[in-house]
Design an enzyme around this catalytic site. Structure first.
Site, PDB file in Angstrom:
ATOM      1  N   LYS A 106       0.815  -1.227   0.000  1.00 34.46           N
ATOM      2  CA  LYS A 106       0.000   0.000   0.000  1.00 34.46           C
ATOM      3  C   LYS A 106       0.842   1.268   0.000  1.00 34.46           C
ATOM      4  O   LYS A 106       0.423   2.275  -0.562  1.00 34.46           O
ATOM      5  CB  LYS A 106      -0.954  -0.003   1.196  1.00 34.46           C
ATOM      6  CG  LYS A 106      -0.263   0.070   2.542  1.00 34.46           C
ATOM      7  CD  LYS A 106      -1.238  -0.228   3.673  1.00 34.46           C
ATOM      8  CE  LYS A 106      -0.562  -0.072   5.014  1.00 34.46           C
ATOM      9  NZ  LYS A 106      -1.234  -0.783   6.094  1.00 34.46           N
ATOM     10  N   ARG A 119      -6.941  -0.957  17.318  1.00 33.52           N
ATOM     11  CA  ARG A 119      -7.431  -0.667  15.975  1.00 33.52           C
ATOM     12  C   ARG A 119      -8.407  -1.787  15.674  1.00 33.52           C
ATOM     13  O   ARG A 119      -9.362  -1.954  16.418  1.00 33.52           O
ATOM     14  CB  ARG A 119      -6.294  -0.509  14.952  1.00 33.52           C
ATOM     15  CG  ARG A 119      -6.761   0.330  13.743  1.00 33.52           C
ATOM     16  CD  ARG A 119      -5.676   0.595  12.713  1.00 33.52           C
ATOM     17  NE  ARG A 119      -5.395  -0.584  11.904  1.00 33.52           N
ATOM     18  CZ  ARG A 119      -4.530  -0.580  10.880  1.00 33.52           C
ATOM     19  NH1 ARG A 119      -3.875   0.508  10.559  1.00 33.52           N
ATOM     20  NH2 ARG A 119      -4.323  -1.679  10.186  1.00 33.52           N
TER      21      ARG A 119
HETATM   22  C1  LIG Z   1      -0.314  -1.466   6.726  1.00 34.25           C
HETATM   23  C2  LIG Z   1      -0.565  -2.769   7.381  1.00 34.25           C
HETATM   24  C3  LIG Z   1       0.503  -3.653   7.607  1.00 34.25           C
HETATM   25  C4  LIG Z   1       1.943  -3.316   7.284  1.00 34.25           C
HETATM   26  O1  LIG Z   1       2.481  -2.492   8.287  1.00 34.25           O
HETATM   27  P1  LIG Z   1       4.039  -2.065   8.263  1.00 34.25           P
HETATM   28  O2  LIG Z   1       4.234  -1.388   9.558  1.00 34.25           O
HETATM   29  O3  LIG Z   1       4.208  -1.160   7.107  1.00 34.25           O
HETATM   30  O4  LIG Z   1       4.826  -3.311   8.140  1.00 34.25           O
HETATM   31  C5  LIG Z   1       0.217  -4.875   8.163  1.00 34.25           C
HETATM   32  N1  LIG Z   1      -1.055  -5.206   8.519  1.00 34.25           N
HETATM   33  C6  LIG Z   1      -2.093  -4.371   8.327  1.00 34.25           C
HETATM   34  C7  LIG Z   1      -3.457  -4.808   8.745  1.00 34.25           C
HETATM   35  C8  LIG Z   1      -1.892  -3.129   7.753  1.00 34.25           C
HETATM   36  O5  LIG Z   1      -2.929  -2.307   7.558  1.00 34.25           O
END
Ligand SMILES: *Cc1c(COP(=O)(O)O)cnc(C)c1O
Length: 350
Positions: free
Chosen positions: A35, A128
């Site tokens: 993303k 979250r």
């Molecule tokens: C963005 C996201 C990740 C990745 O997180 P990083 O800190 O960039 O490794 C993993 N799991 C979920 C649910 C996310 O939204």
């Protein structure tokens, strides 16, 4: 074209290899989270060469870009009910925490004669997404009854909202839930997903609990940093992404404006430190593209004065730049995200 982001695909691949190998040694597979670079195919492919086993993204639009790659696609953000048809179409797996949504996915999957796989998210303190641990059994029982949904795994997300650091305690609980599903329902969970880049630090310390089989890696692959404590991982690159902006004005000017001070372009009342006359470079990039305070100049002599939507002003006194010169910056997570989101920014891969 300037401004632009230069991406060194070799460095992304090398970063991914180091993480994937360290994880594989402990029986952990990784998802490459795409993303932050909006699912750009070139970078996704470099991560694939580096050893990721899934593509994961928050947005369906990005998974659609990756549809021709032969790896399973995972939707990270909880699906919107309004989007379940696309979710079932373009994501092989989605992360979920709402029974109502999972029921809608079940119906959408039935209509397409598909089995949609889900990872049930559990909130272990970060606040979250995720069901509360007390709702675990009733939720699992309801999911196991659905014909077109496969409970493929469970997962946790940490260090996102609450900044909670992964450890033996919270990840141990996750592993225990997986064992409970096996014992209680005789159902094997293919994926026990123990978080994101912030879980990586546990691996070299030998502290990742037994039973965690998967991690979802975003930032660490692009910036070479684990994110629990922000440490650069040995051998990894923090300069795979470089931003380049062009100088469009270069003049020696005062540091304090002349005249009555009202508001700046963003409605804030600015304040100034008088440093006398300085050589000021205006570069053609601004807050529409990126938050300039997150840019890290490779030339350590230069310093940001301020910015507006399309301009940023840097103190380049004594640096010998000329109009038309290109200045380079390293990036942080937030700056990569916004630069990739902007259509005004060139993207170049080498
Ligand atoms: C963005 C996201 C990740 C990745 O997180 P990083 O800190 O960039 O490794 C993993 N799991 C979920 C649910 C996310 O939204």
């Amino acid at each position: 074209m300037y401004p632009k982001v230069l991406v060194d695909l070799k460095k992304v691949e090398e970063n991914t290899k180091i993480v994937a190998q360290a994880c594989a040694e402990k029986g952990v597979e990784i998802m490459g989270v795409t993303k932050v670079f909006c699912g750009a195919k070139e970078i996704a492919e470099a991560e694939m060469k580096g050893g990721i086993k899934y593509f994961a993204d928050s947005r369906i639009e990005n998974l659609v870009k990756l549809k021709d790659f032969d790896l399973p696609k995972v939707l990270l953000r909880l699906p919107m009910i309004s989007q379940v048809d696309d979710v079932v179409q373009y994501a092989d797996i989605s992360l979920n925490s709402e029974l109502k949504t999972i029921e809608a996915l079940n119906i959408a999957a039935m209509a397409k004669k598909k089995i949609h796989r889900i990872i049930l998210m559990i909130d272990l303190g970060d606040l979250r997404e995720g069901i509360l641990p007390a709702q675990f059994d009733e939720t699992v029982q309801a999911i196991l009854k659905m014909d077109n949904i496969m409970l493929h795994g469970i997962g946790v997300n940490l260090t996102c909202y609450g900044g909670v650091v992964p450890n033996e305690d919270n990840l141990g609980q996750l592993a225990d839930f997986a064992k409970h599903v096996k014992d209680q329902y005789n159902h094997h969970l293919e994926i026990v997903s123990g978080g994101n880049s912030s879980s990586f630090y546990l691996l070299p310390q030998g502290r990742l609990p037994q039973g965690i089989t998967n991690l979802r890696m975003g930032e660490i692959l692009v910036l070479g940093r684990e994110t629990a404590y922000g440490e650069l991982v040995e051998g990894m690159h923090d300069d795979a992404f470089i931003f380049e902006a062009e100088i469009i004005e270069l003049k020696e000017k005062d540091t304090v404006p002349t005249g009555e001070i009202g508001m700046d372009a963003f409605g804030n009342k600015p304040s100034f430190v008088d440093k006398g006359k300085r050589m000021r470079a205006i570069m053609a990039a601004g807050r529409q593209d990126v938050d300039p305070t997150t840019l890290i100049p490779l030339d350590e002599r230069i310093e940001l004065f301020g910015s507006s939507s399309d301009h940023m002003m840097w103190d380049v006194t004594g640096c010998g730049y000329k109009v038309g010169d290109i200045v380079q910056f390293k990036l942080e997570y937030g700056s990569i995200l916004s630069l990739f989101t902007s259509e005004y920014i060139g993207k170049e891969y080498k």
